[in-house]
Design an enzyme around this catalytic site. Structure first.
Site, PDB file in Angstrom:
ATOM      1  N   TYR A 151      -2.700   1.324   2.130  1.00 38.12           N
ATOM      2  CA  TYR A 151      -1.825   1.537   0.970  1.00 38.12           C
ATOM      3  C   TYR A 151      -2.546   1.321  -0.528  1.00 38.12           C
ATOM      4  CZ  TYR A 151       1.780   1.564   4.402  1.00 38.12           C
ATOM      5  OH  TYR A 151       2.583   1.744   5.501  1.00 38.12           O
ATOM      6  N   PHE A 439       8.937  -7.650   5.556  1.00 42.26           N
ATOM      7  CA  PHE A 439      10.105  -6.590   5.580  1.00 42.26           C
ATOM      8  C   PHE A 439       9.422  -5.040   5.875  1.00 42.26           C
ATOM      9  CE2 PHE A 439       8.495  -7.108   1.013  1.00 42.26           C
ATOM     10  CZ  PHE A 439       8.383  -5.795   0.422  1.00 42.26           C
TER      11      PHE A 439
HETATM   12  C1  LIG Z   1      -0.430   4.591   9.154  1.00 43.51           C
HETATM   13  C2  LIG Z   1       0.282   5.737   9.868  1.00 43.51           C
HETATM   14  C3  LIG Z   1       1.743   5.783   8.932  1.00 43.51           C
HETATM   15  C4  LIG Z   1      -0.582   6.918   9.050  1.00 43.51           C
HETATM   16  O1  LIG Z   1       0.278   8.113   9.039  1.00 43.51           O
HETATM   17  P1  LIG Z   1      -0.539   9.587   8.907  1.00 43.51           P
HETATM   18  O2  LIG Z   1       0.476  10.567   8.887  1.00 43.51           O
HETATM   19  O3  LIG Z   1      -1.504   9.889  10.083  1.00 43.51           O
HETATM   20  O4  LIG Z   1      -1.298   9.334   7.509  1.00 43.51           O
HETATM   21  P2  LIG Z   1      -1.809  10.536   6.867  1.00 43.51           P
HETATM   22  O5  LIG Z   1      -2.434  11.775   7.483  1.00 43.51           O
HETATM   23  O6  LIG Z   1      -0.705  11.086   5.729  1.00 43.51           O
HETATM   24  O7  LIG Z   1      -2.780   9.931   6.026  1.00 43.51           O
HETATM   25  C5  LIG Z   1      -2.945   9.341   4.684  1.00 43.51           C
HETATM   26  C6  LIG Z   1      -4.124   9.025   4.241  1.00 43.51           C
HETATM   27  O8  LIG Z   1      -4.001   7.474   4.835  1.00 43.51           O
HETATM   28  C7  LIG Z   1      -5.233   7.377   5.644  1.00 43.51           C
HETATM   29  N1  LIG Z   1      -4.684   6.743   6.973  1.00 43.51           N
HETATM   30  C8  LIG Z   1      -4.036   6.907   7.591  1.00 43.51           C
HETATM   31  N2  LIG Z   1      -3.724   5.882   8.556  1.00 43.51           N
HETATM   32  C9  LIG Z   1      -4.624   5.173   8.169  1.00 43.51           C
HETATM   33  C10 LIG Z   1      -4.847   3.898   8.910  1.00 43.51           C
HETATM   34  N3  LIG Z   1      -4.462   3.432   9.999  1.00 43.51           N
HETATM   35  N4  LIG Z   1      -6.065   3.084   8.306  1.00 43.51           N
HETATM   36  C11 LIG Z   1      -6.439   3.445   7.223  1.00 43.51           C
HETATM   37  N5  LIG Z   1      -6.194   4.827   6.537  1.00 43.51           N
HETATM   38  C12 LIG Z   1      -5.238   5.359   7.133  1.00 43.51           C
HETATM   39  C13 LIG Z   1      -5.683   8.723   5.915  1.00 43.51           C
HETATM   40  O9  LIG Z   1      -6.801   8.760   6.137  1.00 43.51           O
HETATM   41  C14 LIG Z   1      -5.219   9.594   4.624  1.00 43.51           C
HETATM   42  O10 LIG Z   1      -6.199   9.219   3.558  1.00 43.51           O
HETATM   43  P3  LIG Z   1      -6.170  10.402   2.426  1.00 43.51           P
HETATM   44  O11 LIG Z   1      -5.161  11.107   2.148  1.00 43.51           O
HETATM   45  O12 LIG Z   1      -6.830   9.392   1.390  1.00 43.51           O
HETATM   46  O13 LIG Z   1      -7.524  11.281   2.899  1.00 43.51           O
HETATM   47  C15 LIG Z   1       0.440   6.201  11.013  1.00 43.51           C
HETATM   48  O14 LIG Z   1      -0.523   6.198  11.775  1.00 43.51           O
HETATM   49  C16 LIG Z   1       1.569   5.150  12.003  1.00 43.51           C
HETATM   50  O15 LIG Z   1       2.703   5.200  12.059  1.00 43.51           O
HETATM   51  N6  LIG Z   1       0.676   3.953  12.299  1.00 43.51           N
HETATM   52  C17 LIG Z   1       1.489   3.073  13.033  1.00 43.51           C
HETATM   53  C18 LIG Z   1       2.719   2.361  12.270  1.00 43.51           C
HETATM   54  C19 LIG Z   1       1.991   1.716  10.998  1.00 43.51           C
HETATM   55  O16 LIG Z   1       1.055   0.905  10.985  1.00 43.51           O
HETATM   56  N7  LIG Z   1       2.672   2.016   9.952  1.00 43.51           N
HETATM   57  C20 LIG Z   1       2.536   1.240   8.676  1.00 43.51           C
HETATM   58  C21 LIG Z   1       3.498   0.258   8.336  1.00 43.51           C
HETATM   59  S1  LIG Z   1       3.129  -0.928   7.149  1.00 43.51           S
END
Ligand SMILES: CC(C)(COP(=O)(O)OP(=O)(O)OC[C@H]1O[C@@H](n2cnc3c(N)ncnc32)[C@H](O)[C@@H]1OP(=O)(O)O)[C@@H](O)C(=O)NCCC(=O)NCCS
Length: 439
Positions: A151, A439
């Protein structure tokens, strides 16, 4: 809880970018149980949770549909009604220094199906949430995170830390001063009925705490459906003061033991104390339960008074972790919402990749710590000033993160000597920020 925000339409910019990739981004109709169920199952799967039972769906349907519930759908799939991404959000009140709170946009349930990962869906969702929050006039967004690497790129900064405690009961004693009040076991349903009232009486005394929604209290007490093992093992002890008024609760489980019956582990799932007597009595109770070798407590304050009650402080191991992340969207409104530790003036040059908080700002505080913050064209001469990104300003906001550490780490630049010390003095919160729930 008011839910005017729940029907705020999804952000058109993110809707357009997701549509260009063939996805539909929209609100879930949370009066439609089937639509909610599809979203809820996707949310659970996103966090590697189990398929939700009918009872859990009923409980979610009753307990969290007041939120703005958003999905992304891919109509090329065999089950196009199940979203490939989820997010939910609502307005919450975050306690800030000065016994007051700020309205903030709480963001939760951020998931993207592993089949659709790394295609920019989460970015569209997060940016969409932030633009919607600005649209609704909210000065700040907040979240708690699964991974601390996601984030920062959206302007969030770690503002509240929490500690996991592991306590060796063979070393941990709290010397008895005076035993007053009454401890008693109560049913978990009593905790659900009474803890919110006790919590509300103290919520504004600790920066970082939020208004907790009813289903969360039920989950803590184990009265919500979902985890039978948890429900089965949960015990609740209440502390009443000498007048018979409930002043605190501990929710805990005792597990393990094995052949050596003295080897149980006690997990404190929540400890709520309105008064020092309640706090001491409940912790003493927990440490004195027979046949327990180790007490574990998660999500405690990093400045837990317990450590100073123990006759041997080293009986407790403390591991801190980032917990609440803040994202300032409106700098003057956020700065004006809290009070400060001393009188002074400080200026900020803030950078924000997403553009919401970019600019120069001045904060002036009076003898009572009351602020006047405003945007300015140019940084005023002779006023201590720093340059920083919105992440660091958000981290500093509640007064629990040290400006000098951020300066030493190269995350804040001092534009004139002594600016860091001025922030430290003005921003410091006498009560260490703490948030006691996820949350
Ligand atoms: C984390 C999650 C929401 C990312 O979704 P995604 O659609 O693959 O992400 P995006 O393709 O939009 O990536 C957005 C950015 O975040 C980065 N990113 C995505 N997942 C990441 C991770 N797990 N760790 C670090 N960076 C991450 C990407 O590299 C990208 O970076 P950039 O735009 O600066 O190049 C997804 O992997 C997920 O659902 N994970 C499991 C549930 C979870 O952990 N949710 C977060 C709850 S707090």
């Amino acid at each position: 809880m008011t839910n005017d925000f729940a029907h705020h339409p999804v952000d058109p910019t993110s809707a357009a970018s997701l549509a260009a990739s063939g996805f539909q981004y929209d609100l879930v109709d949370t009066t439609d149980r089937a639509a909610f169920e599809a979203w809820f199952q996707a949310d659970s799967r996103g966090f590697h949770g189990p398929a939700m039972s009918k009872e859990q769906i009923d409980s979610g349907f009753a307990g969290i549909t007041y939120r703005r519930t958003v999905g992304v759908w891919d109509d090329r799939l065999v089950a196009p009604e199940v979203p490939v991404a989820t997010v939910s959000s609502w307005t919450e009140q975050v306690t800030v220094p000065g016994n007051r709170s700020i309205d903030a946009w709480a963001i939760s349930s951020v998931t993207v199906s592993p089949t659709h990962r790394r295609r920019g869906i989460a970015r569209a969702l997060l940016e969409g949430e932030l633009r919607s929050a600005v649209d609704m006039g909210l000065p700040m967004a907040t979240l708690t995170v699964s991974e601390s690497t996601i984030y920062g790129r959206f302007g969030f900064g770690q503002a509240v830390f929490a500690a996991d405690l592991t306590i060796d009961t063979t070393r941990a004693t709290i010397p008895v001063r005076e035993r007053r009040g009454v401890l008693q076991h109560v049913a978990p349903s009593v905790f659900v009925a009474e803890a919110p009232t006790v919590f509300e009486r103290i919520r504004l005394s600790t920066p970082g705490q939020i208004n907790v929604w009813p289903l969360r209290w039920e989950q803590i007490a184990g009265t919500a459906p979902g985890d039978e093992e948890y429900t089965k093992n949960t015990r609740v002890v209440r502390f009443d003061d000498e007048d018979g008024t409930p002043r605190g609760f501990v929710v805990y489980r005792v597990t393990g033991g094995g052949l050596d019956f003295t080897n149980h582990k006690l997990t404190v799932d929540y400890l709520l104390a309105e008064t020092p007597e309640a706090y001491e009595a409940l912790w003493r109770y927990v440490l004195e339960v027979d046949l327990v070798r180790e007490v574990k407590a998660e999500l405690r304050s990093v400045d837990e008074p317990l450590l100073w009650l123990l006759s041997d402080m080293r009986a407790a191991r403390v591991s801190p972790i980032d917990h609440l992340w803040l994202r300032i969207l409106d700098v003057p409104a956020s700065l004006n919402a809290r009070s400060y530790s001393s009188a002074g003036m400080i200026a900020f040059e803030v950078s924000d990749e997403l553009g919401f908080a970019n600019g120069r700002y001045v904060l002036e505080t009076d003898d009572q710590g009351m602020p006047t913050a405003s945007r300015v064209e140019n940084l005023p001469e002779g006023v201590p000033a720093v340059s920083l990104s919105v992440n660091e300003l958000s981290s500093l906001y509640l007064g629990g993160v040290s400006a000098s550490s951020l300066i030493a780490a190269g995350r804040i630049g001092e534009l004139n000597p002594g600016a860091g010390a001025a922030i430290e003095r003005i921003f410091h919160s006498p009560t260490t920020p703490w948030l006691s729930v996820w949350f």
